[in-house]
Write a protein that holds these residues in place. Structure first.
Motif, PDB file in Angstrom:
ATOM      1  N   LEU A 227      34.103  47.817  34.710  1.00 41.77           N
ATOM      2  CA  LEU A 227      34.845  46.595  35.040  1.00 41.77           C
ATOM      3  C   LEU A 227      34.243  45.408  34.298  1.00 41.77           C
ATOM      4  O   LEU A 227      34.960  44.583  33.713  1.00 41.77           O
ATOM      5  CB  LEU A 227      34.822  46.359  36.543  1.00 41.77           C
ATOM      6  N   VAL A 228      32.921  45.312  34.313  1.00 41.18           N
ATOM      7  CA  VAL A 228      32.241  44.225  33.599  1.00 41.18           C
ATOM      8  C   VAL A 228      32.521  44.318  32.100  1.00 41.18           C
ATOM      9  O   VAL A 228      32.803  43.305  31.440  1.00 41.18           O
ATOM     10  CB  VAL A 228      30.731  44.263  33.877  1.00 41.18           C
ATOM     11  N   TRP A 364      35.271  31.260  32.339  1.00 42.99           N
ATOM     12  CA  TRP A 364      35.188  31.722  33.720  1.00 42.99           C
ATOM     13  C   TRP A 364      35.467  33.222  33.838  1.00 42.99           C
ATOM     14  O   TRP A 364      35.195  33.828  34.874  1.00 42.99           O
ATOM     15  CB  TRP A 364      36.142  30.929  34.602  1.00 42.99           C
ATOM     16  N   GLY A 365      35.996  33.821  32.778  1.00 46.18           N
ATOM     17  CA  GLY A 365      36.150  35.283  32.776  1.00 46.18           C
ATOM     18  C   GLY A 365      34.808  35.987  32.849  1.00 46.18           C
ATOM     19  O   GLY A 365      34.664  37.018  33.529  1.00 46.18           O
ATOM     20  N   PHE A 366      33.794  35.444  32.141  1.00 46.81           N
ATOM     21  CA  PHE A 366      32.446  36.005  32.236  1.00 46.81           C
ATOM     22  C   PHE A 366      31.919  35.888  33.668  1.00 46.81           C
ATOM     23  O   PHE A 366      31.292  36.819  34.190  1.00 46.81           O
ATOM     24  CB  PHE A 366      31.491  35.269  31.288  1.00 46.81           C
ATOM     25  N   VAL A 367      32.162  34.739  34.290  1.00 50.16           N
ATOM     26  CA  VAL A 367      31.675  34.518  35.654  1.00 50.16           C
ATOM     27  C   VAL A 367      32.343  35.497  36.619  1.00 50.16           C
ATOM     28  O   VAL A 367      31.677  36.098  37.475  1.00 50.16           O
ATOM     29  CB  VAL A 367      31.939  33.063  36.086  1.00 50.16           C
ATOM     30  N   ALA A 368      33.649  35.673  36.487  1.00 50.21           N
ATOM     31  CA  ALA A 368      34.383  36.539  37.417  1.00 50.21           C
ATOM     32  C   ALA A 368      33.931  37.987  37.319  1.00 50.21           C
ATOM     33  O   ALA A 368      33.654  38.634  38.348  1.00 50.21           O
ATOM     34  CB  ALA A 368      35.880  36.434  37.133  1.00 50.21           C
ATOM     35  N   THR A 369      33.841  38.512  36.110  1.00 50.18           N
ATOM     36  CA  THR A 369      33.464  39.925  35.976  1.00 50.18           C
ATOM     37  C   THR A 369      31.992  40.136  36.304  1.00 50.18           C
ATOM     38  O   THR A 369      31.618  41.142  36.916  1.00 50.18           O
ATOM     39  CB  THR A 369      33.768  40.428  34.557  1.00 50.18           C
ATOM     40  N   ALA A 371      30.238  38.339  38.431  1.00 49.30           N
ATOM     41  CA  ALA A 371      30.129  38.229  39.883  1.00 49.30           C
ATOM     42  C   ALA A 371      30.654  39.487  40.570  1.00 49.30           C
ATOM     43  O   ALA A 371      30.083  39.947  41.574  1.00 49.30           O
ATOM     44  CB  ALA A 371      30.900  37.004  40.369  1.00 49.30           C
ATOM     45  N   ALA A 372      31.725  40.076  40.048  1.00 51.84           N
ATOM     46  CA  ALA A 372      32.252  41.310  40.630  1.00 51.84           C
ATOM     47  C   ALA A 372      31.223  42.434  40.542  1.00 51.84           C
ATOM     48  O   ALA A 372      31.037  43.202  41.494  1.00 51.84           O
ATOM     49  CB  ALA A 372      33.546  41.713  39.918  1.00 51.84           C
ATOM     50  N   GLY A 373      30.546  42.530  39.402  1.00 46.86           N
ATOM     51  CA  GLY A 373      29.503  43.538  39.262  1.00 46.86           C
ATOM     52  C   GLY A 373      28.360  43.325  40.233  1.00 46.86           C
ATOM     53  O   GLY A 373      27.845  44.279  40.835  1.00 46.86           O
TER      54      GLY A 373
END
Length: 410
Positions: A227-228, A364-369, A371-373
């Motif tokens: 996912l990341v 913010w795509g980096f932050v979202a993925t 954070a999901a990890g």
């Protein structure tokens, strides 16, 4: 950094030809996604959403089919599965270019279910060919070979589609898949070691007996890892496009792949390594920090070094753990579940990053993925903190499981 672990693995009978076949066999498989996208957009004159639906259908099919095919390998052997999948994929790719969109969408799902199980078969065969104490460098080599395939396959598909036509590229992918399946059929790599075959007596263990909390945690880690990676891929493109440096995208993504190759090589040579959970946590945190990089392409490339270097190690660690946790008689199904986990993660990462980018800004795509990890790492942390009781009889090296602690594994 030591080379001895790699020399020991490559000296084992069957390992070197298996890795060579694996690299070549994976290229058409990883080129399939972009080939379908280009066909739907440029030859069927549909939008990218329609192209994405075809890719999603194929992905869903692959996630469903991987454990089913693995279970069939466990029960009937490898060659019948390879024959069925090779014929099915050959038929699909030979007619896909002439199908109307609704039919293509349905058959993409069916083809996904019967997708040639190159990735899981290679990992299952490595567990059969390589003793448990040498599997870490073996799976590091496998992860590096996957990285090479992903660096070559899509690029070749784009080159052929733009220089000839997407329709011709579909035939080329189909021919490549048929050749790959035929090569694996002839090579027929073992799916269980000779000692494991002789020891298999009695009924097949129930799924509940081996699909333990630790196994589920490893599968969740595999989902989060890809996912990341899937989210990072999309976000890099979006960040460089916003900065007006989209022409550098190929170089940045290529460097990202090089970082992964180097990290995988170092990982396989170490005596003590972080656990899969620790690798995921650092990978996710490093991805989150890429959001702080400046807009210039070289700053993004530099910021990707820490996370990029952990891509191949994280994937190798999860595969290694599954090979140790699964009994030999169900290892095909377990590796199929691992393959499904990787597929699901990739399928989730890109749309998650894309949705966040559309709602806010690219970085913010980096932050979202990331954070999901990290959230997945926190969710499985309690499982890793539970130590199993020591066995009453000392286990041999081939019977021990890896990653007994949170921080490192031997």
């Amino acid at each position: 950094m030591r080379l001895a672990p790699y020399r020991a693995v490559l000296r084992l009978p069957g390992v070197r030809p298996l890795l060579i076949v694996a690299i070549l066999a994976r290229v058409p498989s990883v080129a399939a996604g972009v080939t379908l996208t280009l066909h739907v957009v440029f030859e069927l004159h549909r939008g990218y959403f329609a192209a994405g639906l075809v890719g999603t259908a194929s992905t869903v099919g692959a996630a469903i089919g991987a454990p089913l095919l693995g279970r069939l390998v466990d029960r009937r052997g490898l060659r019948p599965v390879l024959a069925i999948c090779t014929i099915a994929e050959g038929v699909f790719w030979s007619v896909a270019g002439s199908l109307p969109y609704p039919v293509l969408l349905v058959l993409a799902l069916v083809s996904g279910v019967l997708m040639l199980p190159v990735f899981s078969v290679v990992r299952q065969s490595l567990a059969a060919l390589v003793p448990a104490e040498h599997r870490r460098p073996a799976y590091a080599l496998d992860s590096m070979s996957v990285e090479l395939s992903f660096m070559v396959g899509p690029a070749l598909a784009v080159l052929l589609a733009t220089s000839v036509s997407p329709h011709a590229t579909m035939f080329a992918v189909g021919a490549g898949v048929v050749l790959s399946g035929t090569a694996l059929f002839i090579f027929n790599p073992p799916v269980r070691a000779a000692s494991e075959e002789s020891a298999l007596t009695g009924p097949t263990p129930s799924r509940r007996s081996w699909l333990s909390a630790r196994m589920v945690a490893i599968l969740a880690i595999a989902v989060a890892t890809t996912l990341v990676l899937g989210g990072t891929d999309v976000t890099v493109v979006a960040v460089l496009r916003e900065a007006g440096q989209v022409s550098w995208t190929g170089l940045v993504l290529a460097l990202w792949g090089v970082y992964s190759l180097i990290g995988g090589f170092v990982y396989g040579s170490l005596r003590r390594v972080p656990s899969p959970l620790m690798l995921l946590a650092v990978l996710a945190f490093g991805t989150l920090l890429v959001a702080l990089a400046g807009p210039q392409w070289f700053l993004v490339a530099l910021a990707l070094i820490p996370a990029g270097a952990l891509c191949a190690p994280a994937l190798a660690a999860a595969a290694d753990a599954v090979s140790h946790l699964a009994p030999p008689s169900v290892r095909g199904e377990a590796m199929g579940l691992h393959g499904s986990a990787i597929t699901v993660g990739l399928a989730l990462g890109a749309p998650l990053a894309g949705w966040v980018i559309d709602m806010s800004s690219p970085r913010w795509g980096f932050v979202a993925t990331g954070a999901a990890g990290l959230l997945v790492a926190l969710a499985v942390l309690p499982i890793y903190l539970i130590r199993r009781r020591p066995p009453a009889v000392p286990a041999t090296p081939s019977q021990r499981t890896t990653e007994p602690s949170l921080a490192v594994s031997d």
